[in-house]
Write an enzyme that holds these catalytic residues in place. Structure first.
Site, mmCIF file in Angstrom:
data_model
loop_
_atom_site.group_PDB
_atom_site.id
_atom_site.type_symbol
_atom_site.label_atom_id
_atom_site.label_comp_id
_atom_site.label_asym_id
_atom_site.label_seq_id
_atom_site.Cartn_x
_atom_site.Cartn_y
_atom_site.Cartn_z
ATOM 1 N N PHE A 178 0.837 -1.196 0.000
ATOM 2 C CA PHE A 178 0.000 0.000 0.000
ATOM 3 C C PHE A 178 0.875 1.251 0.000
ATOM 4 C CE2 PHE A 178 -2.445 -3.239 2.313
ATOM 5 C CZ PHE A 178 -3.685 -3.167 1.685
ATOM 6 N N ASP A 179 0.470 2.248 -0.777
ATOM 7 C CA ASP A 179 0.982 3.602 -0.602
ATOM 8 C C ASP A 179 0.301 4.172 0.649
ATOM 9 O OD1 ASP A 179 2.106 6.136 -1.038
ATOM 10 O OD2 ASP A 179 0.434 6.745 -2.326
ATOM 11 N N GLY A 180 0.814 5.294 1.144
ATOM 12 C CA GLY A 180 0.237 5.900 2.337
ATOM 13 C C GLY A 180 -0.844 6.917 2.033
ATOM 14 N N ASP A 293 -1.757 6.053 -5.524
ATOM 15 C CA ASP A 293 -2.579 7.081 -6.166
ATOM 16 C C ASP A 293 -1.797 7.891 -7.196
ATOM 17 O OD1 ASP A 293 -2.293 10.161 -4.444
ATOM 18 O OD2 ASP A 293 -1.073 8.392 -4.028
#
Length: 315
Positions: A178-180, A293
């Site tokens: 996951f990105d943050g 994103d």
């Protein structure tokens, strides 16, 4: 719930309880490579597409970007059920398709050919097929269509756009990255960065250090994944999760770690890249799926053969 007429239940697979399972919905173009068929549909129309699919219904479709992810999810189910055959908190996979059931037989046959444990095949003719996600209690939706993803996000379902790419099938266990900001967390700091620049974002993070970040569009999925992971010791877990963020560990990492602790979300490894490219570390992790994103990060991941899913912050 009463099954819509367009839903075909796979009687070869034990049906799960959607109120307890982690339900993942994937579109046909996310799990299989249908690029040639999609091109045919766009250039020659629906009737020609249907004829092609019916004529080739016994010819398995090649795997798509999300294929290895679904296989790894099945591996997790196997390990959970080995430990507790009565466990209901497992993955449940359904396929969402804009095909008719007649032209969709190739999808069903392809899933059976590869041994994919798809519980349901939902064939819908509505322009917005995402209206069925909540009724099926879907926790994650993967699609190759941006409009689908945006509609699902507006409905409050964790969703991401899958790009068709060549994927080197990684080995088990299931690895999810996951990105943050704007993925696990809200985009509050990103907004400050856009308006006030890096120094403004750093000052904001220092001022808010003790305040957990808001939740991002994939938090709900990540939390359920974390709950499943806790069924195992870290050494024996069939699930590994990672945070790979552009934040710097020194200046902006503290709040991220505190937020994860506040949520009770355990992450196996966290990488604070300080703006460096994510591709090299992703190539080492070899995840089954990477959520971000930023399109530049998605492209960097695709360049090293990592299956990637874009979480659009602006639909």
């Amino acid at each position: 719930m009463a099954e819509p007429e367009s839903t075909i239940i796979n009687t070869d697979v034990k049906q799960k309880d959607p109120s307890e399972a982690l339900v993942i919905a994937v579109t046909t173009r996310a799990i299989f490579n249908l690029e040639e068929e999609h091109k045919l549909y766009m250039e020659k129309g629906k009737e020609e597409y249907i004829r092609h699919q019916q004529a080739n219904q016994d010819k398995p479709l090649p795997p798509g970007t999300a294929f290895a992810f679904i296989q790894a999810v099945q591996y997790v189910n196997e390990k959970i059920l080995e430990s507790n055959p009565a466990e209901k908190d497992i993955f449940d996979i359904l396929v969402l398709s804009n095909n008719s059931p007649e032209s969709g037989m190739r999808i069903i046959n392809s899933a059976k050919h590869y041994g994919l444990e798809i519980s349901k095949f939902c064939f819908v003719s509505d322009e917005d097929s995402t209206q069925y996600l909540k009724s099926h209690r879907v926790k994650l939706f993967l699609s190759a269509d941006r409009t689908d993803v945006c509609n699902a996000l507006r409905r409050g379902v964790s969703s991401a756009l899958v790009f068709q790419q060549e994927v080197q099938a990684p080995s088990t266990p299931l690895r999810v990255v996951f990105d943050g900001d704007a993925v696990l967390f809200s985009d509050e700091t990103d907004q400050v960065f856009r308006e006030q620049g890096l120094e403004g974002a750093l000052q904001y993070e220092r001022a808010m250090e003790a305040v957990p970040m808001g939740e991002g569009p994939l938090k709900a999925f990540a939390m359920h994944l974390g709950k499943m992971r806790k069924k195992f010791s870290q050494e024996k877990s069939p699930i590994r999760t990672y945070l790979v963020t552009a934040r710097s560990g020194r200046d902006m990492g503290i709040r991220a770690i505190k937020t994860l602790r506040e949520w009770g979300l355990a992450i196996d490894e966290a990488f604070f890249m300080d703006g460096a490219p994510k591709g090299p570390i992703l190539a080492q992790i070899q995840p089954h799926i990477f959520f971000d994103d930023g399109l530049h990060n998605i492209q960097g991941a695709r360049d090293v053969g990592v299956p990637s899913a874009w979480v659009p912050s602006c639909c």
